[in-house]
Design a protein around this motif. Structure first.
Motif, PDB file in Angstrom:
ATOM      1  N   ARG A  41     -46.309 -11.469  21.293  1.00 41.27           N
ATOM      2  CA  ARG A  41     -45.645 -10.606  22.273  1.00 41.27           C
ATOM      3  C   ARG A  41     -45.712  -9.139  21.835  1.00 41.27           C
ATOM      4  N   ILE A  42     -46.841  -8.521  22.129  1.00 41.66           N
ATOM      5  CA  ILE A  42     -46.978  -7.086  21.863  1.00 41.66           C
ATOM      6  C   ILE A  42     -45.984  -6.314  22.724  1.00 41.66           C
ATOM      7  N   THR A  43     -45.626  -6.861  23.897  1.00 44.98           N
ATOM      8  CA  THR A  43     -44.662  -6.176  24.761  1.00 44.98           C
ATOM      9  C   THR A  43     -43.294  -6.053  24.093  1.00 44.98           C
ATOM     10  N   SER A  44     -42.895  -7.036  23.308  1.00 41.45           N
ATOM     11  CA  SER A  44     -41.610  -6.959  22.600  1.00 41.45           C
ATOM     12  C   SER A  44     -41.609  -5.824  21.590  1.00 41.45           C
ATOM     13  N   ILE A  45     -42.747  -5.627  20.916  1.00 44.41           N
ATOM     14  CA  ILE A  45     -42.877  -4.531  19.954  1.00 44.41           C
ATOM     15  C   ILE A  45     -42.846  -3.191  20.680  1.00 44.41           C
ATOM     16  N   MET A  46     -43.539  -3.110  21.821  1.00 45.25           N
ATOM     17  CA  MET A  46     -43.582  -1.868  22.593  1.00 45.25           C
ATOM     18  C   MET A  46     -42.225  -1.528  23.197  1.00 45.25           C
ATOM     19  N   PHE A  47     -41.575  -2.522  23.800  1.00 48.40           N
ATOM     20  CA  PHE A  47     -40.346  -2.260  24.553  1.00 48.40           C
ATOM     21  C   PHE A  47     -39.111  -2.172  23.659  1.00 48.40           C
ATOM     22  N   ASP A  48     -39.043  -3.044  22.645  1.00 45.70           N
ATOM     23  CA  ASP A  48     -37.793  -3.185  21.886  1.00 45.70           C
ATOM     24  C   ASP A  48     -37.971  -3.172  20.369  1.00 45.70           C
ATOM     25  N   GLY A  49     -39.168  -2.876  19.886  1.00 47.04           N
ATOM     26  CA  GLY A  49     -39.418  -2.897  18.449  1.00 47.04           C
ATOM     27  C   GLY A  49     -38.869  -1.672  17.740  1.00 47.04           C
ATOM     28  N   THR A  50     -38.996  -1.658  16.429  1.00 47.43           N
ATOM     29  CA  THR A  50     -38.583  -0.503  15.626  1.00 47.43           C
ATOM     30  C   THR A  50     -39.791   0.380  15.347  1.00 47.43           C
ATOM     31  N   MET A  51     -39.539   1.632  14.988  1.00 43.92           N
ATOM     32  CA  MET A  51     -40.641   2.541  14.690  1.00 43.92           C
ATOM     33  C   MET A  51     -41.423   2.084  13.463  1.00 43.92           C
ATOM     34  N   ASN A  52     -40.754   1.442  12.513  1.00 42.16           N
ATOM     35  CA  ASN A  52     -41.447   0.946  11.318  1.00 42.16           C
ATOM     36  C   ASN A  52     -42.517  -0.072  11.670  1.00 42.16           C
ATOM     37  N   ILE A  53     -42.248  -0.874  12.675  1.00 40.50           N
ATOM     38  CA  ILE A  53     -43.242  -1.861  13.121  1.00 40.50           C
ATOM     39  C   ILE A  53     -44.283  -1.191  14.010  1.00 40.50           C
ATOM     40  N   LEU A  54     -43.823  -0.382  14.947  1.00 40.00           N
ATOM     41  CA  LEU A  54     -44.724   0.247  15.914  1.00 40.00           C
ATOM     42  C   LEU A  54     -45.751   1.155  15.246  1.00 40.00           C
ATOM     43  N   LYS A  55     -45.389   1.780  14.126  1.00 35.43           N
ATOM     44  CA  LYS A  55     -46.304   2.736  13.486  1.00 35.43           C
ATOM     45  C   LYS A  55     -47.393   2.065  12.649  1.00 35.43           C
TER      46      LYS A  55
END
Length: 289
Positions: A41-55
């Motif tokens: 679920r890349i959408t979960s990372i995009m919509f509700d993830g943390t910056m540490n994960i997103l970066k």
């Protein structure tokens, strides 16, 4: 003539894509398709993830690609006369103009991010932005250093990013400060992108990209490697592979687009990070002619 531009890493933000998902049924379908193709679920990372994960490179590249392509797909009257993408943005541009499908682009970007992440974890590289010096001065100092250090992103007038081994980066930055650079700052990345350090990734990515069907482009794409208009699928593929180790010639691309008739530039991505660069390039180019 309309030129559409697609940004690379650095344009991400927390919650990116959530509004597109809520407000467009077609966008929602494409977000769900992305989850299905990637099998997480890349959408979960995009919509509700943390910056540490997103970066993290893997998630950053996928998120920006997904957002940018979906935004282009839901635009009314998206009929570009020419396109360009900054680094990763080149993949977004190509999917937007249907050189390859949204799904194949997801697979390509995922593979690209994975091979780049692998090199980053096994090497000690970094990047720095240098402001206020002519390109030729920076190129000369990089060439004279004994380590691996090269110009990697020609962002705009007197704005150049260098990339390479961390020790070489320190030496060159020190020399550039003495030459009068107005500002130098180390970029928050974990590798030396667009440099020879990425060379081990080339063969892996080349083998992979050759399995993906490409079409000829219906409008010119100004690719990073040459800064010149390209439309043939085989040429596009070769340039995407070369991009891993070659500098991003963004300034030269925009100048060539202006020269070939671009009268307006529209950025499609999570945030407008190319707008300021393009304005400076246009102003500088006007002085030349």
């Amino acid at each position: 003539m309309k030129a559409y531009l697609f940004p690379g890493q650095g344009s991400q933000f927390l919650g990116m894509g959530k509004n597109l998902y809520k407000n467009s049924h077609f966008a929602k379908q494409l977000f769900q398709l992305a989850d299905d193709v990637l099998k997480f679920r890349i959408t979960s990372i995009m919509f509700d993830g943390t910056m540490n994960i997103l970066k993290k490179t893997k998630y950053t590249q996928l998120s920006i690609y997904i957002y940018s392509v979906i935004k282009a797909k839901i635009l009314n009257n998206f009929e570009p006369d020419m396109v360009a993408g900054n680094s990763l943005g080149e993949f977004s541009a190509l999917a937007a103009i249907n050189v390859f499908s949204f799904e194949d682009g997801l697979i390509l970007v995922n593979q690209r991010a994975s091979v780049m992440q692998e090199i980053c974890e096994s090497t000690n590289g970094g990047m720095a932005a240098v402001l206020g010096l002519e390109d030729s001065i920076i190129e000369d100092i990089c060439n004279k250093d004994r380590g691996i250090i090269v110009p990697s992103n020609y962002n705009g007038p007197k704005q150049l990013v260098i990339s390479g081994e961390k020790e070489a980066l320190k030496r060159v930055c020190f020399s550039l400060e003495k030459k009068g650079a107005k500002k130098i700052f180390i970029l928050p990345v974990h590798g030396a992108f667009h440099s020879p350090i990425m060379d081990p990734a080339v063969k892996k990515f080349e083998n992979f990209i050759n399995k993906i069907p490409f079409k000829d482009s219906k409008c010119p794409i100004y690719q990073n490697v040459t800064a010149k208009p390209v439309m043939k699928s085989n040429d596009i593929k070769k340039n995407l592979v070369k991009q891993l180790t070659s500098p991003v010639r963004w300034k030269q691309s925009i100048e060539n687009m202006i020269y070939n008739g671009a009268t307006s530039f529209i950025e499609i991505g999570p945030r407008n990070i190319l707008k300021g660069l393009v304005k400076k390039i246009i102003e500088n180019f006007s002085k030349k002619i």
